[in-house]
Scaffold this motif. Structure first.
Motif, short mmCIF file in Angstrom:
data_model
loop_
_atom_site.label_atom_id
_atom_site.label_comp_id
_atom_site.label_asym_id
_atom_site.label_seq_id
_atom_site.Cartn_x
_atom_site.Cartn_y
_atom_site.Cartn_z
N ASP A 204 26.73 43.73 46.56
CA ASP A 204 26.87 43.45 45.13
C ASP A 204 25.51 43.46 44.45
O ASP A 204 24.69 42.57 44.66
N LEU A 205 25.29 44.47 43.61
CA LEU A 205 24.02 44.61 42.90
C LEU A 205 23.75 43.49 41.90
O LEU A 205 22.63 43.30 41.45
N TRP A 206 24.81 42.78 41.51
CA TRP A 206 24.70 41.86 40.37
C TRP A 206 24.72 40.40 40.81
O TRP A 206 24.75 39.50 39.97
N HIS A 207 24.72 40.19 42.11
CA HIS A 207 24.87 38.82 42.62
C HIS A 207 23.75 37.90 42.15
O HIS A 207 24.00 36.77 41.72
N TYR A 208 22.53 38.40 42.20
CA TYR A 208 21.39 37.53 41.87
C TYR A 208 21.41 37.06 40.41
O TYR A 208 21.41 35.85 40.14
N PRO A 209 21.46 38.00 39.43
CA PRO A 209 21.44 37.49 38.04
C PRO A 209 22.66 36.63 37.72
O PRO A 209 22.53 35.62 37.00
N VAL A 210 23.83 37.00 38.24
CA VAL A 210 25.03 36.20 37.92
C VAL A 210 24.87 34.79 38.51
O VAL A 210 25.13 33.79 37.85
N SER A 211 24.41 34.72 39.76
CA SER A 211 24.26 33.39 40.38
C SER A 211 23.20 32.56 39.67
O SER A 211 23.37 31.35 39.49
N LYS A 212 22.13 33.22 39.27
CA LYS A 212 21.08 32.47 38.55
C LYS A 212 21.64 31.94 37.23
O LYS A 212 21.41 30.80 36.84
N MET A 213 22.41 32.79 36.54
CA MET A 213 22.97 32.37 35.25
C MET A 213 23.99 31.24 35.41
O MET A 213 24.00 30.31 34.61
N THR A 214 24.85 31.34 36.43
CA THR A 214 25.85 30.27 36.58
C THR A 214 25.16 28.96 36.97
O THR A 214 25.51 27.89 36.46
N ASP A 236 40.73 49.40 38.66
CA ASP A 236 40.54 48.73 39.95
C ASP A 236 39.09 48.27 40.12
O ASP A 236 38.83 47.16 40.62
N GLY A 237 38.16 49.14 39.71
CA GLY A 237 36.74 48.78 39.78
C GLY A 237 36.45 47.58 38.89
O GLY A 237 35.71 46.67 39.27
N PHE A 238 37.04 47.59 37.69
CA PHE A 238 36.85 46.47 36.75
C PHE A 238 37.36 45.17 37.37
O PHE A 238 36.67 44.15 37.37
N ILE A 239 38.57 45.23 37.92
CA ILE A 239 39.18 44.01 38.48
C ILE A 239 38.35 43.48 39.65
O ILE A 239 38.08 42.27 39.75
N ALA A 240 37.92 44.39 40.52
CA ALA A 240 37.13 43.96 41.69
C ALA A 240 35.85 43.27 41.24
O ALA A 240 35.46 42.22 41.76
N HIS A 241 35.21 43.88 40.23
CA HIS A 241 33.96 43.31 39.72
C HIS A 241 34.23 41.94 39.08
O HIS A 241 33.51 40.97 39.33
N ALA A 242 35.28 41.88 38.26
CA ALA A 242 35.59 40.63 37.56
C ALA A 242 35.94 39.52 38.55
O ALA A 242 35.55 38.36 38.38
N LYS A 243 36.67 39.89 39.61
CA LYS A 243 37.04 38.86 40.59
C LYS A 243 35.80 38.28 41.27
O LYS A 243 35.72 37.08 41.52
N ARG A 244 34.83 39.14 41.58
CA ARG A 244 33.60 38.65 42.22
C ARG A 244 32.88 37.67 41.31
O ARG A 244 32.45 36.59 41.72
N THR A 245 32.73 38.05 40.03
CA THR A 245 31.96 37.17 39.15
C THR A 245 32.75 35.90 38.80
O THR A 245 32.16 34.86 38.56
N ALA A 246 34.09 36.01 38.80
CA ALA A 246 34.90 34.81 38.58
C ALA A 246 34.66 33.82 39.72
O ALA A 246 34.51 32.61 39.51
N ILE A 247 34.59 34.36 40.93
CA ILE A 247 34.38 33.48 42.09
C ILE A 247 32.98 32.85 42.03
O ILE A 247 32.79 31.69 42.40
N LEU A 248 32.01 33.59 41.49
CA LEU A 248 30.65 33.05 41.39
C LEU A 248 30.50 32.03 40.26
O LEU A 248 29.46 31.39 40.14
N GLY A 249 31.51 31.91 39.41
CA GLY A 249 31.45 30.86 38.38
C GLY A 249 31.56 31.35 36.94
O GLY A 249 31.50 30.53 36.02
N CYS A 250 31.70 32.66 36.72
CA CYS A 250 31.89 33.14 35.34
C CYS A 250 33.28 32.75 34.86
O CYS A 250 34.21 32.64 35.66
N GLU A 251 33.42 32.58 33.55
CA GLU A 251 34.77 32.26 33.05
C GLU A 251 35.32 33.32 32.12
O GLU A 251 36.36 33.12 31.50
N GLY A 252 34.65 34.48 32.07
CA GLY A 252 35.18 35.58 31.28
C GLY A 252 34.32 36.82 31.46
O GLY A 252 33.30 36.79 32.15
#
Ligand code: COA
Ligand code: MG
Length: 325
Positions: A204-214, A236-252
């Motif tokens: 996941d290329l986006w794990h670091y910024p998302v985790s830092k932000m959450t 499908d790509g959108f859903i997979a991405h959204a599910k990952r960031t939802a699990i990391l703590g995003c709410e939308g």
């Protein structure tokens, strides 16, 4: 818990945030008829320089004349390094009554970026005697923004949410991506050989910024919202991405096309099974407390006070969704 109390700055439903270029007023109706929780009308990068003035006029007349229903309405202003930014704030706020809810500030880099916009907004609110206070959404999308995140949030009390701007962030740190918010087939781990097989595991290329932000954003009681996924032909790509960031703590998540709105709403509405489990946890812990036990087991697993805090968050968010749907 720390003695320092943590409060949510402002509770809003923000599962989906649909972007509409201010230069395309013919899309406003379609955006309103969508199920988006928030509509963000853009004055920044989706609007060409020659269309900026007209886009602003479109926004002003829409905010005056258009029925946006109960939706939260935001505008994305141009960056503080442009010649448009100050007039975006002044012209829209002085001429659009009370309908606007939020201003999205792009490419924040230092706390003073937020302070400067707050100064303008506060003066205008006082001058026009506006009753409803404008909130700020910040886009975190530069190396400076990520580096200074902790301080940036202290720049204004109006800040409600942090949003990841994937494309600008990638450009800023020279991350090599193939699609806005998407993966890269070269960003893989090649496993050691097991039973004659080696596998490529996409990372996941986006794990670091998302985790830092959450992590930092939640310490200040903010909503954390995932940014755009450019390939709107790839649900499908959108859903997979959204599910990952939802699990990391995003709410939308942002939607850059109406087809992404319902996908985001679905992913960021907590699954029924999780809600049921949260209710069971609260029930089990209540009876444990009544009988004087601290940690207990539920379905063969440990639950304790931390499980209660997680469960309470799930129930609170679910009640918010139910109250507005
Ligand atoms: N909001 C509301 N309606 C939209 C829309 C949007 N963002 N994007 C597309 N639509 C409408 C179209 O007008 C079309 O309506 P119709 O069926 O009544 O003709 C329908 O949805 C299907 O659109 P489609 O033909 O698939 O897409 P398009 O080629 O018209 O537009 C984009 C594609 C990407 C240019 C457009 O979706 C867009 O401008 N998105 C927002 C971009 C943006 O704001 N970016 C900034 C943040 S990253
Ligand atoms: Mg950007």
């Amino acid at each position: 818990m720390s003695f320092s109390e943590l409060k949510t700055v402002r509770t809003r439903l923000n599962r989906s945030e649909l972007f509409v270029p201010g230069s395309k007023p013919e899309l406003f109706e379609k955006a309103v008829s969508s199920n988006a929780d928030v509509i963000c009308i853009d004055l920044e990068d989706a609007v060409a320089p020659q269309d900026k003035d007209q886009a602003k006029k479109n926004i002003i007349s829409a905010l005056n004349d258009f029925d946006f229903g109960k939706k939260t309405i935001s505008i994305r202003i141009n960056g503080l390094d442009t010649t448009y930014c100050y007039r975006d704030v002044i012209d829209v706020m002085e001429n659009s009554g009370e309908r606007l809810d939020l201003i999205m500030i792009p490419k924040v880099g230092v706390p003073e970026d937020c302070y400067a916009i707050d100064m303008l907004v506060t003066q205008i609110e006082n001058k026009i005697e506006r009753n409803k206070k404008i909130g700020f959404e910040l886009i975190v999308e530069t190396s400076l923004g990520i580096t200074n995140l902790d301080n940036i949030i202290t720049g204004s009390k109006r800040i409600e949410s942090l949003h990841l701007g994937d494309a600008d962030y990638a450009a800023s740190v020279r991350k090599r991506t193939t699609n806005i918010g998407g993966p890269n087939p070269d960003y893989v781990t090649l496993t050691d050989e097991i039973d004659g097989n080696r596998e490529k595991h996409w990372n996941d290329l986006w794990h670091y910024p998302v985790s830092k932000m959450t992590t930092i954003g939640r310490a200040h009681g903010l909503r954390i919202i995932d940014g755009p996924f450019g390939d709107f032909s790839d649900p499908d790509g959108f859903i997979a991405h959204a599910k990952r960031t939802a699990i990391l703590g995003c709410e939308g998540k942002w939607a850059i096309h109406p087809s992404q709105v319902d996908l985001a709403n679905e992913v960021f509405t907590l699954p029924e099974a999780e809600v049921t489990k949260a209710r069971e946890i609260l029930k089990a812990m209540k009876s444990a407390q009544e009988s004087g036990a601290g940690a207990v087991t539920l379905n063969g697993k440990l639950i304790d006070a931390a499980s209660v805090r997680q469960a309470e968050q799930i129930i609170t968010q679910t009640e918010l969704i139910e109250s507005q749907s």
